[in-house]
Design a protein around this motif. Structure first.
Motif, short mmCIF file in Angstrom:
data_model
loop_
_atom_site.label_atom_id
_atom_site.label_comp_id
_atom_site.label_asym_id
_atom_site.label_seq_id
_atom_site.Cartn_x
_atom_site.Cartn_y
_atom_site.Cartn_z
N HIS A 31 52.72 28.23 -40.99
CA HIS A 31 51.81 27.09 -41.06
C HIS A 31 51.62 26.47 -39.66
O HIS A 31 52.39 25.59 -39.24
N CYS A 32 50.60 26.93 -38.96
CA CYS A 32 50.29 26.38 -37.64
C CYS A 32 50.03 24.87 -37.73
O CYS A 32 50.35 24.13 -36.81
N GLY A 33 49.44 24.44 -38.84
CA GLY A 33 49.08 23.03 -39.01
C GLY A 33 50.24 22.08 -38.85
O GLY A 33 50.05 20.92 -38.51
N ALA A 43 53.22 22.18 -31.70
CA ALA A 43 52.26 22.43 -30.62
C ALA A 43 50.80 22.39 -31.08
O ALA A 43 49.90 22.44 -30.26
N PHE A 44 50.57 22.30 -32.38
CA PHE A 44 49.20 22.38 -32.90
C PHE A 44 48.38 21.17 -32.47
O PHE A 44 48.78 20.02 -32.68
N ALA A 45 47.21 21.43 -31.86
CA ALA A 45 46.40 20.34 -31.29
C ALA A 45 46.02 19.29 -32.33
O ALA A 45 46.00 18.10 -32.04
N GLY A 75 45.43 25.74 -30.23
CA GLY A 75 44.35 25.80 -31.21
C GLY A 75 44.73 26.53 -32.49
O GLY A 75 43.93 26.61 -33.41
N GLY A 76 45.97 27.06 -32.54
CA GLY A 76 46.40 27.80 -33.72
C GLY A 76 46.21 29.30 -33.53
O GLY A 76 45.43 29.74 -32.69
N CYS A 77 46.94 30.05 -34.31
CA CYS A 77 47.00 31.51 -34.13
C CYS A 77 45.65 32.21 -34.28
O CYS A 77 45.42 33.26 -33.69
N PRO A 98 46.67 33.27 -28.65
CA PRO A 98 48.00 33.83 -28.85
C PRO A 98 49.05 32.72 -28.96
O PRO A 98 48.92 31.67 -28.33
N CYS A 99 50.04 32.96 -29.78
CA CYS A 99 51.07 31.96 -30.03
C CYS A 99 51.85 31.62 -28.76
O CYS A 99 52.23 32.49 -28.00
N ARG A 100 52.05 30.32 -28.55
CA ARG A 100 52.80 29.87 -27.37
C ARG A 100 54.31 29.91 -27.60
O ARG A 100 55.08 29.77 -26.65
S1 SF4 Z 1 49.84 29.76 -32.72
FE1 SF4 Z 1 52.03 29.40 -32.40
S2 SF4 Z 1 52.14 27.68 -30.95
FE2 SF4 Z 1 50.06 27.72 -31.78
S3 SF4 Z 1 50.12 26.31 -33.54
FE3 SF4 Z 1 50.53 28.37 -34.35
S4 SF4 Z 1 52.78 28.58 -34.36
FE4 SF4 Z 1 52.26 26.83 -33.02
#
Ligand code: SF4
Ligand code: SF4
Length: 150
Positions: free
Chosen positions: A16-18, A22-24, A77-79, A83-85
């Protein structure tokens, strides 16, 4: 919530990126920004309170402030967008895009062993995708949308 909006918050691996720090557009970032604003120039008072109240925790305020700034400033901005940070070794994003699957449970190879995840994350990945397959993405999202991710 419609599928596009859910997809913007759920990564192809199901995480869940939400609710990621780090999710904007996430709650952790928003609340950190609000707390930073509410605290204003508390750094000056933290020094004073450390002496006045004999509370050693106030001496830790600069570390807390740095951490709060960190939480407030991340803006991923999410996956689905970048790319995931955090999980830099993740192979799911590129793999799912290459295969044209929106979620791994819809892939013929699921559960594959080339996600790039460590053992802990891999277990979560498998469990999440089984649940999404059983319940459907919308219902799964409805159940987890307000839960902390950590
Ligand atoms: S892509 Fe990774 S860093 Fe970005 S919101 Fe999703 S889990 Fe977090
Ligand atoms: S091969 Fe693995 S990582 Fe790639 S889409 Fe299928 S289940 Fe996901």
């Amino acid at each position: 919530m419609n599928k596009d909006a859910i997809d913007a918050r759920l990564a192809p691996c199901g995480l869940h990126c939400g609710k990621c720090f780090a999710f904007a557009d996430g709650e952790i970032r928003r609340l950190s920004r609000e707390l930073r604003t509410a605290l204003g120039g508390f750094d000056i008072y933290a020094k004073r309170f450390a002496g006045m109240l004999e509370e050693p925790l106030f001496e830790k305020y600069p570390d807390f402030e740095r951490f709060l700034d960190y939480l407030a400033s991340n803006a991923c901005g999410g996956c689905r967008k970048e790319p995931c940070r955090l999980f830099r070794g993740c192979k799911v994003r590129s793999c799912s895009s290459r295969r044209g699957v929106d979620y791994c449970f819809r892939c013929d190879e699921f559960p594959c062993t080339h996600t790039g995840f460590d053992e802990h994350l891999y277990r979560r990945f498998v469990a999440i995708n089984h649940r999404m397959r059983e319940e459907g993405v919308e219902r799964y999202y409805d159940e987890i949308k307000d839960l902390p991710r950590y």
